[in-house]
Scaffold this active site. Structure first.
Site, PDB file in Angstrom:
ATOM      1  N   PHE A   1      12.354   4.669  12.570  1.00 54.19           N
ATOM      2  CA  PHE A   1      11.012   4.252  12.161  1.00 54.19           C
ATOM      3  C   PHE A   1      10.230   5.463  11.661  1.00 54.19           C
ATOM      4  O   PHE A   1       9.941   6.382  12.425  1.00 54.19           O
ATOM      5  CB  PHE A   1      10.264   3.578  13.317  1.00 54.19           C
ATOM      6  CG  PHE A   1       9.089   2.778  12.828  1.00 54.19           C
ATOM      7  CD1 PHE A   1       9.232   1.422  12.551  1.00 54.19           C
ATOM      8  CD2 PHE A   1       7.862   3.387  12.596  1.00 54.19           C
ATOM      9  CE1 PHE A   1       8.147   0.690  12.051  1.00 54.19           C
ATOM     10  CE2 PHE A   1       6.780   2.667  12.100  1.00 54.19           C
ATOM     11  CZ  PHE A   1       6.930   1.299  11.827  1.00 54.19           C
ATOM     12  N   VAL A   2       9.939   5.460  10.372  1.00 54.07           N
ATOM     13  CA  VAL A   2       9.283   6.630   9.795  1.00 54.07           C
ATOM     14  C   VAL A   2       7.849   6.321   9.371  1.00 54.07           C
ATOM     15  O   VAL A   2       7.539   5.200   8.950  1.00 54.07           O
ATOM     16  CB  VAL A   2      10.075   7.198   8.592  1.00 54.07           C
ATOM     17  CG1 VAL A   2      11.309   7.942   9.061  1.00 54.07           C
ATOM     18  CG2 VAL A   2      10.461   6.108   7.595  1.00 54.07           C
TER      19      VAL A   2
ATOM     20  N   GLU B   1       8.026   2.502  -5.220  1.00 51.55           N
ATOM     21  CA  GLU B   1       7.956   2.040  -3.821  1.00 51.55           C
ATOM     22  C   GLU B   1       8.118   3.227  -2.886  1.00 51.55           C
ATOM     23  O   GLU B   1       8.820   4.181  -3.211  1.00 51.55           O
ATOM     24  CB  GLU B   1       9.127   1.085  -3.551  1.00 51.55           C
ATOM     25  CG  GLU B   1       8.817  -0.387  -3.746  1.00 51.55           C
ATOM     26  CD  GLU B   1       8.138  -1.006  -2.530  1.00 51.55           C
ATOM     27  OE1 GLU B   1       7.432  -0.297  -1.796  1.00 51.55           O
ATOM     28  OE2 GLU B   1       8.317  -2.218  -2.327  1.00 51.55           O
ATOM     29  N   ASP B   2       7.542   3.133  -1.711  1.00 55.41           N
ATOM     30  CA  ASP B   2       7.772   4.179  -0.715  1.00 55.41           C
ATOM     31  C   ASP B   2       9.157   4.064  -0.082  1.00 55.41           C
ATOM     32  O   ASP B   2       9.837   5.059   0.115  1.00 55.41           O
ATOM     33  CB  ASP B   2       6.674   4.162   0.371  1.00 55.41           C
ATOM     34  CG  ASP B   2       6.491   2.790   1.007  1.00 55.41           C
ATOM     35  OD1 ASP B   2       7.076   1.798   0.516  1.00 55.41           O
ATOM     36  OD2 ASP B   2       5.753   2.699   2.006  1.00 55.41           O
TER      37      ASP B   2
ATOM     38  N   ARG C   1      -0.691   6.957   7.314  1.00 53.43           N
ATOM     39  CA  ARG C   1      -0.343   6.977   5.895  1.00 53.43           C
ATOM     40  C   ARG C   1      -0.712   8.303   5.232  1.00 53.43           C
ATOM     41  O   ARG C   1      -0.136   8.694   4.228  1.00 53.43           O
ATOM     42  CB  ARG C   1      -1.066   5.851   5.142  1.00 53.43           C
ATOM     43  CG  ARG C   1      -0.605   4.440   5.501  1.00 53.43           C
ATOM     44  CD  ARG C   1      -1.172   3.456   4.494  1.00 53.43           C
ATOM     45  NE  ARG C   1      -1.146   2.075   4.934  1.00 53.43           N
ATOM     46  CZ  ARG C   1      -0.108   1.237   4.777  1.00 53.43           C
ATOM     47  NH1 ARG C   1       0.983   1.663   4.203  1.00 53.43           N
ATOM     48  NH2 ARG C   1      -0.179  -0.007   5.201  1.00 53.43           N
TER      49      ARG C   1
ATOM     50  N   ASP D   1      14.374  -1.023   2.255  1.00 50.75           N
ATOM     51  CA  ASP D   1      14.974  -1.226   3.571  1.00 50.75           C
ATOM     52  C   ASP D   1      16.052  -2.311   3.413  1.00 50.75           C
ATOM     53  O   ASP D   1      17.169  -2.029   2.992  1.00 50.75           O
ATOM     54  CB  ASP D   1      13.826  -1.623   4.501  1.00 50.75           C
ATOM     55  CG  ASP D   1      14.202  -1.721   5.961  1.00 50.75           C
ATOM     56  OD1 ASP D   1      15.365  -1.531   6.297  1.00 50.75           O
ATOM     57  OD2 ASP D   1      13.312  -2.005   6.779  1.00 50.75           O
TER      58      ASP D   1
ATOM     59  N   ASP E   1       3.136   3.574   7.158  1.00 49.30           N
ATOM     60  CA  ASP E   1       2.234   3.411   8.295  1.00 49.30           C
ATOM     61  C   ASP E   1       2.921   2.860   9.537  1.00 49.30           C
ATOM     62  O   ASP E   1       4.018   2.308   9.484  1.00 49.30           O
ATOM     63  CB  ASP E   1       1.120   2.424   7.927  1.00 49.30           C
ATOM     64  CG  ASP E   1       1.620   0.973   7.873  1.00 49.30           C
ATOM     65  OD1 ASP E   1       2.652   0.726   7.230  1.00 49.30           O
ATOM     66  OD2 ASP E   1       0.996   0.103   8.512  1.00 49.30           O
TER      67      ASP E   1
ATOM     68  N   LYS F   1       0.821  -1.207   0.000  1.00 48.63           N
ATOM     69  CA  LYS F   1       0.000   0.000   0.000  1.00 48.63           C
ATOM     70  C   LYS F   1       0.855   1.257   0.000  1.00 48.63           C
ATOM     71  O   LYS F   1       0.446   2.306  -0.479  1.00 48.63           O
ATOM     72  CB  LYS F   1      -0.897   0.027   1.254  1.00 48.63           C
ATOM     73  CG  LYS F   1      -1.842  -1.120   1.377  1.00 48.63           C
ATOM     74  CD  LYS F   1      -2.594  -1.026   2.719  1.00 48.63           C
ATOM     75  CE  LYS F   1      -3.418  -2.270   2.929  1.00 48.63           C
ATOM     76  NZ  LYS F   1      -3.755  -2.442   4.355  1.00 48.63           N
ATOM     77  N   GLY F   2       2.020   1.148   0.639  1.00 49.03           N
ATOM     78  CA  GLY F   2       2.809   2.351   0.941  1.00 49.03           C
ATOM     79  C   GLY F   2       3.117   3.255  -0.235  1.00 49.03           C
ATOM     80  O   GLY F   2       3.267   4.463  -0.068  1.00 49.03           O
TER      81      GLY F   2
ATOM     82  N   LYS G   1      16.865   3.238   3.185  1.00 50.80           N
ATOM     83  CA  LYS G   1      17.648   3.072   4.420  1.00 50.80           C
ATOM     84  C   LYS G   1      18.854   2.237   4.031  1.00 50.80           C
ATOM     85  O   LYS G   1      18.844   1.012   4.156  1.00 50.80           O
ATOM     86  CB  LYS G   1      16.831   2.314   5.462  1.00 50.80           C
ATOM     87  CG  LYS G   1      15.785   3.145   6.168  1.00 50.80           C
ATOM     88  CD  LYS G   1      15.218   2.329   7.319  1.00 50.80           C
ATOM     89  CE  LYS G   1      14.073   3.036   8.008  1.00 50.80           C
ATOM     90  NZ  LYS G   1      13.406   2.190   8.999  1.00 50.80           N
TER      91      LYS G   1
HETATM   92  C1  PRP Z   1       7.400  -1.923   2.933  1.00 46.58           C
HETATM   93  C2  PRP Z   1       7.802  -1.212   1.661  1.00 46.58           C
HETATM   94  C3  PRP Z   1       8.458  -2.284   0.854  1.00 46.58           C
HETATM   95  C4  PRP Z   1       9.108  -3.158   1.908  1.00 46.58           C
HETATM   96  C5  PRP Z   1      10.536  -2.780   2.024  1.00 46.58           C
HETATM   97  O1  PRP Z   1       6.166  -2.526   2.763  1.00 46.58           O
HETATM   98  O2  PRP Z   1       6.694  -0.644   1.000  1.00 46.58           O
HETATM   99  O3  PRP Z   1       7.526  -3.019   0.089  1.00 46.58           O
HETATM  100  O4  PRP Z   1       8.447  -2.897   3.156  1.00 46.58           O
HETATM  101  O5  PRP Z   1      11.209  -3.621   2.936  1.00 46.58           O
HETATM  102  P1  PRP Z   1      12.463  -4.491   2.530  1.00 46.58           P
HETATM  103  O6  PRP Z   1      13.398  -3.638   1.683  1.00 46.58           O
HETATM  104  O7  PRP Z   1      13.094  -4.844   3.865  1.00 46.58           O
HETATM  105  O8  PRP Z   1      12.004  -5.706   1.805  1.00 46.58           O
HETATM  106  P2  PRP Z   1       5.262  -3.073   3.976  1.00 46.58           P
HETATM  107  O9  PRP Z   1       5.538  -4.534   4.152  1.00 46.58           O
HETATM  108  O10 PRP Z   1       5.461  -2.190   5.164  1.00 46.58           O
HETATM  109  O11 PRP Z   1       3.783  -2.959   3.397  1.00 46.58           O
HETATM  110  P3  PRP Z   1       2.874  -1.653   3.086  1.00 46.58           P
HETATM  111  O12 PRP Z   1       3.513  -0.940   1.901  1.00 46.58           O
HETATM  112  O13 PRP Z   1       1.539  -2.229   2.724  1.00 46.58           O
HETATM  113  O14 PRP Z   1       2.836  -0.776   4.319  1.00 46.58           O
END
Ligand code: PRP
Length: 170
Positions: free
Chosen positions: A147-148, A94-95, A160, A98, A154, A38-39, A126
């Site tokens: 943690f942002v 992507e948002d 969000r 990580d 979210d 969703k992000g 990150k």
């Molecule tokens: C977040 C983000 C990426 C993923 C990144 O999604 O949108 O998809 O985590 O993490 P990584 O680099 O460690 O793989 P999240 O699982 O929080 O889902 P959301 O977008 O629905 O909040």
């Protein structure tokens, strides 16, 4: 909560990113933007509105498998794309990146669908958390390991809708 990136700063950077993207593709080529839900929805929405080339859009929703296999980065598709990627210029939106595991896995899957080109645009990175090396051609901001929330990101599905990005302090 402490504001890390205010709305104006984010918008200014998105406009630069849009210019960078447009300069990288041959004139007249259409770009197919794939938002990871969703992000990614807020970033996607502002990014495409800053672009003046022809764009099309699609959306994908993924979730991580259980903790046992999380380190593989394998994700489950909760919603797959509606249309084919074949012979299209694709940008994954992507948002945040990580560990990089989700993006790496997604790139492999989408690459197998024969796009003409495949790149990624992530608003936040990150870098210190990266576990795998994955190319991210367009990065908005590199941030520390905090943690942002906000601007699509979210905490337990909340925040969000914030127009800025804040650090959630414990
Ligand atoms: C977040 C983000 C990426 C993923 C990144 O999604 O949108 O998809 O985590 O993490 P990584 O680099 O460690 O793989 P999240 O699982 O929080 O889902 P959301 O977008 O629905 O909040």
């Amino acid at each position: 909560m402490k504001v890390l990136l205010d709305g104006d700063t984010i918008q200014a950077r998105i406009s630069e990113l849009a210019n960078e993207i447009e300069a990288d593709y041959p004139p007249g080529e259409e770009i197919h933007m794939v938002c990871v839900l969703k992000g990614g929805f807020v970033f996607m929405s502002d990014l495409v509105r800053s672009m003046s080339v022809r764009v099309t859009m699609d959306f994908i929703a993924v979730s991580s498998y259980g903790s046992g296999t999380k380190s593989s980065g394998e994700v489950r598709f909760q919603k797959d794309l509606d249309s084919s990627l074949e012979n299209r210029h694709v940008i994954i939106v992507e948002d945040i990146v990580d560990t990089g595991l989700t993006l790496k896995y997604l790139r492999e899957i989408l690459r197998s669908r024969a796009p003409k080109s495949l790149r990624s645009a992530c608003l936040l990175s990150k870098r210190s958390r990266r576990k795998v090396d994955v190319p991210v051609e367009y990065i908005g901001f590199t941030i520390e390991d905090e943690f942002v929330v906000g601007y699509g990101l979210d905490y337990a599905e909340k925040y969000r809708n914030l127009p800025h990005i804040s650090v959630l302090q414990g």
